[in-house]
Scaffold this active site. Sequence first.
Site, PDB file in Angstrom:
ATOM      1  N   CYS A 165     -10.687   3.374  -0.436  1.00  0.00           N
ATOM      2  CA  CYS A 165      -9.304   3.745  -0.102  1.00  0.00           C
ATOM      3  C   CYS A 165      -8.965   2.968   1.155  1.00  0.00           C
ATOM      4  O   CYS A 165      -9.769   2.929   2.101  1.00  0.00           O
ATOM      5  CB  CYS A 165      -9.208   5.249   0.147  1.00  0.00           C
ATOM      6  SG  CYS A 165      -7.644   5.762   0.875  1.00  0.00           S
ATOM      7  N   ASP A 175       0.870  -1.171   0.000  1.00  0.00           N
ATOM      8  CA  ASP A 175       0.000   0.000   0.000  1.00  0.00           C
ATOM      9  C   ASP A 175       0.910   1.224   0.000  1.00  0.00           C
ATOM     10  O   ASP A 175       2.112   1.116   0.266  1.00  0.00           O
ATOM     11  CB  ASP A 175      -0.879  -0.008   1.273  1.00  0.00           C
ATOM     12  CG  ASP A 175      -1.868   1.148   1.287  1.00  0.00           C
ATOM     13  OD1 ASP A 175      -2.592   1.320   0.299  1.00  0.00           O
ATOM     14  OD2 ASP A 175      -1.896   1.904   2.285  1.00  0.00           O
ATOM     15  N   SER A 176       0.310   2.376  -0.270  1.00  0.00           N
ATOM     16  CA  SER A 176       1.100   3.604  -0.227  1.00  0.00           C
ATOM     17  C   SER A 176       1.526   3.940   1.207  1.00  0.00           C
ATOM     18  O   SER A 176       2.422   4.747   1.406  1.00  0.00           O
ATOM     19  CB  SER A 176       0.281   4.753  -0.802  1.00  0.00           C
ATOM     20  OG  SER A 176      -0.928   4.871  -0.085  1.00  0.00           O
ATOM     21  N   GLU A 187      -3.069   8.091   8.788  1.00  0.00           N
ATOM     22  CA  GLU A 187      -1.629   7.872   9.019  1.00  0.00           C
ATOM     23  C   GLU A 187      -1.213   8.410  10.392  1.00  0.00           C
ATOM     24  O   GLU A 187      -0.310   7.895  11.025  1.00  0.00           O
ATOM     25  CB  GLU A 187      -0.800   8.565   7.925  1.00  0.00           C
ATOM     26  CG  GLU A 187      -0.899   7.925   6.555  1.00  0.00           C
ATOM     27  CD  GLU A 187      -0.104   6.617   6.426  1.00  0.00           C
ATOM     28  OE1 GLU A 187       0.979   6.505   7.018  1.00  0.00           O
ATOM     29  OE2 GLU A 187      -0.605   5.710   5.726  1.00  0.00           O
ATOM     30  N   CYS A 218      -3.612  -1.094  -2.169  1.00  0.00           N
ATOM     31  CA  CYS A 218      -3.906   0.320  -2.435  1.00  0.00           C
ATOM     32  C   CYS A 218      -4.919   0.454  -3.584  1.00  0.00           C
ATOM     33  O   CYS A 218      -4.685  -0.059  -4.685  1.00  0.00           O
ATOM     34  CB  CYS A 218      -2.603   1.021  -2.795  1.00  0.00           C
ATOM     35  SG  CYS A 218      -2.797   2.760  -3.153  1.00  0.00           S
ATOM     36  N   HIS A 244      -7.163   3.485   3.589  1.00  0.00           N
ATOM     37  CA  HIS A 244      -7.059   4.217   4.854  1.00  0.00           C
ATOM     38  C   HIS A 244      -8.410   4.399   5.545  1.00  0.00           C
ATOM     39  O   HIS A 244      -8.471   4.514   6.764  1.00  0.00           O
ATOM     40  CB  HIS A 244      -6.421   5.595   4.613  1.00  0.00           C
ATOM     41  CG  HIS A 244      -4.954   5.518   4.339  1.00  0.00           C
ATOM     42  ND1 HIS A 244      -4.457   5.055   3.145  1.00  0.00           N
ATOM     43  CD2 HIS A 244      -3.882   5.816   5.116  1.00  0.00           C
ATOM     44  CE1 HIS A 244      -3.137   5.092   3.198  1.00  0.00           C
ATOM     45  NE2 HIS A 244      -2.760   5.549   4.370  1.00  0.00           N
TER      46      HIS A 244
HETATM   47  N1  DGL Z   1      -3.858   3.776   0.091  1.00  0.00           N
HETATM   48  C1  DGL Z   1      -4.392   4.642  -0.909  1.00  0.00           C
HETATM   49  C2  DGL Z   1      -5.623   4.026  -1.557  1.00  0.00           C
HETATM   50  O1  DGL Z   1      -6.139   3.009  -1.130  1.00  0.00           O
HETATM   51  C3  DGL Z   1      -4.747   6.011  -0.413  1.00  0.00           C
HETATM   52  C4  DGL Z   1      -3.673   6.850   0.179  1.00  0.00           C
HETATM   53  C5  DGL Z   1      -2.842   7.628  -0.793  1.00  0.00           C
HETATM   54  O2  DGL Z   1      -3.292   8.663  -1.312  1.00  0.00           O
HETATM   55  O3  DGL Z   1      -1.719   7.206  -0.981  1.00  0.00           O
HETATM   56  O4  DGL Z   1      -6.094   4.557  -2.535  1.00  0.00           O
END
Ligand code: DGL
Length: 272
Positions: free
Chosen positions: A192, A15-16, A160, A78, A194
């Site tokens: 998303c 993931d990011s 985060e 992600c 998060h």
């Molecule tokens: N983890 C990213 C997603 O699921 C969102 C966070 C980001 O912008 O990096 O899209």
Amino acid sequence: MRGMVSSQSPIGVFDSGLGGLSVLKELALAMPEENFIYLGDIARLPYGTKSQSVVSKYSLSCANFLVRQGAKALVVACNTASALALPQLQKTLKIPVMGVIEPGVKAALRLSGQTQENQILVLATEGTVKSEAYLKEFKLQGFQETIKQIPCPLLVPLAEEGWFDHSITQEVIETYLSPFGKTHRGIFLLGCTHYPLLEKSFKKVLGEKAFITHGARVLSQELKDLLAKGNLLNKSRQPRNLTFYSTDHIRSSLPILNALFDREISFSVVDL
Ligand code: DGL
């Protein structure tokens, strides 16, 4: 690479940032014997505001790292990476690669069937919304109603930061949802990684009984079935390993993250 993997090899998840832990949690619950390697690309977060070519480049480097660690399958946790880079990853890598968009749509449609609720709102990053990946997938799965989408970029840093259940987080959610009226009805698809971490805040805004969903559970079941078909499910009786990597140090409060897995999590910093 494929020749080197066995059923005991880990499943790679990236993931990011930390949001993908919401997906890892479901994967780990669905497949208690499996080993997992998680990579959070904290150094390059957020992906949600970046162009397709940049997200694809970052995603490929994350995927290659996990393949080098011996992953037998890859989960693109992600949503933004799934929306912008999944076909390229599936074409390039020699292991099975699954994203979260298709399972997310399946989860929303199941909930729609159970509740007779046809109004669906997708909450996601700017990149995911602009890609229209969710809209296309809903059409592909035969859903004819209009889907509304809403980018919620501020929720990513709040997650985060570990502000999962916080009045500021609730205020931000309220503000994003305000154009859709005071009575929040319909299905809320958290597109998303998060956002599921903020579930308590969502429920405080939308009500305990709101129809909130995301694709992690469906994805976990589908990956389990896929591994079973390929004879790649881990049958070993050894205690399983969860290994966590990030591309920069983690600033968030680890007790909150530990609570997600009922164990102490420690991340090793890697340079991709
Ligand atoms: N983890 C990213 C997603 O699921 C969102 C966070 C980001 O912008 O990096 O899209």
